[in-house]
Design a protein around this motif. Structure first.
Motif, PDB file in Angstrom:
ATOM      1  N   GLU A   1       0.826  -1.211   0.000  1.00 38.05           N
ATOM      2  CA  GLU A   1       0.000   0.000   0.000  1.00 38.05           C
ATOM      3  C   GLU A   1       0.861   1.261   0.000  1.00 38.05           C
ATOM      4  N   LEU A   2       1.885   1.218  -0.810  1.00 37.84           N
ATOM      5  CA  LEU A   2       2.849   2.305  -0.935  1.00 37.84           C
ATOM      6  C   LEU A   2       2.768   2.838  -2.358  1.00 37.84           C
ATOM      7  N   VAL A   3       2.655   4.133  -2.512  1.00 33.23           N
ATOM      8  CA  VAL A   3       2.596   4.736  -3.837  1.00 33.23           C
ATOM      9  C   VAL A   3       4.023   4.986  -4.311  1.00 33.23           C
ATOM     10  N   LEU A   4       4.401   4.288  -5.391  1.00 30.21           N
ATOM     11  CA  LEU A   4       5.736   4.437  -5.961  1.00 30.21           C
ATOM     12  C   LEU A   4       5.618   4.781  -7.436  1.00 30.21           C
ATOM     13  N   SER A   5       6.160   5.921  -7.804  1.00 28.12           N
ATOM     14  CA  SER A   5       6.209   6.296  -9.214  1.00 28.12           C
ATOM     15  C   SER A   5       7.644   6.116  -9.700  1.00 28.12           C
ATOM     16  N   ASP A   6       7.862   6.349 -10.972  1.00 30.04           N
ATOM     17  CA  ASP A   6       9.218   6.225 -11.515  1.00 30.04           C
ATOM     18  C   ASP A   6      10.204   7.122 -10.773  1.00 30.04           C
ATOM     19  N   GLY A   7       9.722   8.260 -10.278  1.00 25.14           N
ATOM     20  CA  GLY A   7      10.586   9.189  -9.561  1.00 25.14           C
ATOM     21  C   GLY A   7      11.064   8.686  -8.211  1.00 25.14           C
ATOM     22  N   ASN A   8      10.476   7.614  -7.722  1.00 25.29           N
ATOM     23  CA  ASN A   8      10.912   7.045  -6.443  1.00 25.29           C
ATOM     24  C   ASN A   8      12.111   6.108  -6.611  1.00 25.29           C
ATOM     25  N   PHE A   9      12.452   5.799  -7.850  1.00 20.93           N
ATOM     26  CA  PHE A   9      13.536   4.862  -8.136  1.00 20.93           C
ATOM     27  C   PHE A   9      14.726   5.598  -8.735  1.00 20.93           C
ATOM     28  N   ARG A  10      15.917   5.192  -8.321  1.00 23.54           N
ATOM     29  CA  ARG A  10      17.123   5.866  -8.817  1.00 23.54           C
ATOM     30  C   ARG A  10      18.200   4.830  -9.116  1.00 23.54           C
ATOM     31  N   ASN A  11      18.581   4.731 -10.374  1.00 23.68           N
ATOM     32  CA  ASN A  11      19.694   3.888 -10.799  1.00 23.68           C
ATOM     33  C   ASN A  11      20.884   4.806 -11.031  1.00 23.68           C
ATOM     34  N   ILE A  12      21.844   4.749 -10.151  1.00 25.11           N
ATOM     35  CA  ILE A  12      22.986   5.662 -10.201  1.00 25.11           C
ATOM     36  C   ILE A  12      24.086   5.012 -11.028  1.00 25.11           C
ATOM     37  N   THR A  13      24.529   5.731 -12.030  1.00 20.00           N
ATOM     38  CA  THR A  13      25.548   5.175 -12.915  1.00 20.00           C
ATOM     39  C   THR A  13      26.952   5.632 -12.545  1.00 20.00           C
ATOM     40  N   ASP A  14      27.078   6.793 -11.932  1.00 13.98           N
ATOM     41  CA  ASP A  14      28.394   7.291 -11.526  1.00 13.98           C
ATOM     42  C   ASP A  14      28.257   7.948 -10.159  1.00 13.98           C
ATOM     43  N   VAL A  15      28.648   7.232  -9.128  1.00 10.29           N
ATOM     44  CA  VAL A  15      28.477   7.696  -7.743  1.00 10.29           C
ATOM     45  C   VAL A  15      29.171   9.029  -7.512  1.00 10.29           C
ATOM     46  N   ARG A  16      30.340   9.224  -8.119  1.00  7.30           N
ATOM     47  CA  ARG A  16      31.116  10.443  -7.853  1.00  7.30           C
ATOM     48  C   ARG A  16      30.500  11.696  -8.468  1.00  7.30           C
ATOM     49  N   SER A  17      29.773  11.572  -9.559  1.00  4.15           N
ATOM     50  CA  SER A  17      29.275  12.768 -10.240  1.00  4.15           C
ATOM     51  C   SER A  17      27.780  12.997 -10.064  1.00  4.15           C
ATOM     52  N   GLU A  18      27.159  12.343  -9.119  1.00  7.39           N
ATOM     53  CA  GLU A  18      25.703  12.409  -8.961  1.00  7.39           C
ATOM     54  C   GLU A  18      25.220  13.356  -7.879  1.00  7.39           C
ATOM     55  N   SER A  19      26.066  14.177  -7.284  1.00  6.39           N
ATOM     56  CA  SER A  19      25.665  14.974  -6.117  1.00  6.39           C
ATOM     57  C   SER A  19      24.416  15.808  -6.350  1.00  6.39           C
ATOM     58  N   THR A  20      24.368  16.569  -7.435  1.00  7.19           N
ATOM     59  CA  THR A  20      23.204  17.410  -7.701  1.00  7.19           C
ATOM     60  C   THR A  20      21.963  16.559  -7.933  1.00  7.19           C
ATOM     61  N   GLY A  21      22.095  15.501  -8.696  1.00 12.54           N
ATOM     62  CA  GLY A  21      20.959  14.622  -8.968  1.00 12.54           C
ATOM     63  C   GLY A  21      20.431  13.967  -7.706  1.00 12.54           C
ATOM     64  N   LEU A  22      21.311  13.594  -6.808  1.00 10.90           N
ATOM     65  CA  LEU A  22      20.877  12.983  -5.552  1.00 10.90           C
ATOM     66  C   LEU A  22      20.121  13.982  -4.696  1.00 10.90           C
ATOM     67  N   SER A  23      20.624  15.204  -4.617  1.00 10.94           N
ATOM     68  CA  SER A  23      19.938  16.247  -3.837  1.00 10.94           C
ATOM     69  C   SER A  23      18.545  16.508  -4.390  1.00 10.94           C
ATOM     70  N   GLU A  24      18.436  16.561  -5.703  1.00 11.13           N
ATOM     71  CA  GLU A  24      17.131  16.785  -6.335  1.00 11.13           C
ATOM     72  C   GLU A  24      16.190  15.604  -6.074  1.00 11.13           C
ATOM     73  N   TRP A  25      16.733  14.392  -6.097  1.00 20.93           N
ATOM     74  CA  TRP A  25      15.924  13.207  -5.839  1.00 20.93           C
ATOM     75  C   TRP A  25      15.380  13.227  -4.410  1.00 20.93           C
ATOM     76  N   ILE A  26      16.234  13.511  -3.442  1.00 16.91           N
ATOM     77  CA  ILE A  26      15.800  13.575  -2.046  1.00 16.91           C
ATOM     78  C   ILE A  26      14.801  14.715  -1.858  1.00 16.91           C
ATOM     79  N   ALA A  27      15.018  15.844  -2.514  1.00 19.23           N
ATOM     80  CA  ALA A  27      14.069  16.959  -2.426  1.00 19.23           C
ATOM     81  C   ALA A  27      12.705  16.544  -2.973  1.00 19.23           C
TER      82      ALA A  27
END
Length: 146
Positions: A107-133
């Motif tokens: 009973e959890l609403v999950l859209s595509d935006g709830n999932f994150r496949n990270i391809t480059d851990v070192r260069s994802e800082s901005t994308g991670l912040s936006e995802w958490i936001a």
């Protein structure tokens, strides 16, 4: 104050580096975030959280690491309604798909935006912040709707 939890496996690089970055993306004035490896975590860690992140690397032919075995078994019989979940991995779409199937009856609403496949851990800082936001906005929207 919101409660968050990050549960991940295995406890190796690049996962530990990624989890550290994810934890740092949360607003510390609004969130108390607990970080646990999957072999240390249990369902109560999920059920007390307002927002949770589950992250795994595949293990051999398993899309989700074996340290998640007990949590995955327990997910078959619980509700996570009212919570927000995020699922992450590094270079493994099958892991995201497997988590999606494991959570489908919670009973959890999950859209595509709830999932994150990270391809480059070192260069994802901005994308991670936006995802958490984005996950935080979902949580605030749920809280207003209560």
């Amino acid at each position: 104050m919101y409660r968050g939890v990050i549960i991940y496996a295995p406890a190796v690089e690049p996962m530990e580096q990624l989890v550290h970055r994810l934890r740092d993306c949360f607003d510390r004035e609004r969130f108390k975030v607990k970080v646990l490896t999957a072999d240390q975590a249990s369902i109560p860690d999920l059920t007390v959280a307002d927002l949770f992140l589950l992250g795994s690397l595949p293990e051999g032919k398993l899309p989700i690491h074996s340290h998640f075995t007990e949590i995955l078994r327990a997910l078959r019989g619980i509700t996570l309604a009212g919570r927000v979940g995020g699922i992450f991995t590094v270079d493994s779409e099958p892991t995201l798909t497997a988590f999606s199937h494991a959570l489908q009856d919670c009973e959890l609403v999950l859209s595509d935006g709830n999932f994150r496949n990270i391809t480059d851990v070192r260069s994802e800082s901005t994308g991670l912040s936006e995802w958490i936001a984005g996950l935080t906005r979902q949580l605030e929207s749920h809280a207003r709707g209560r």
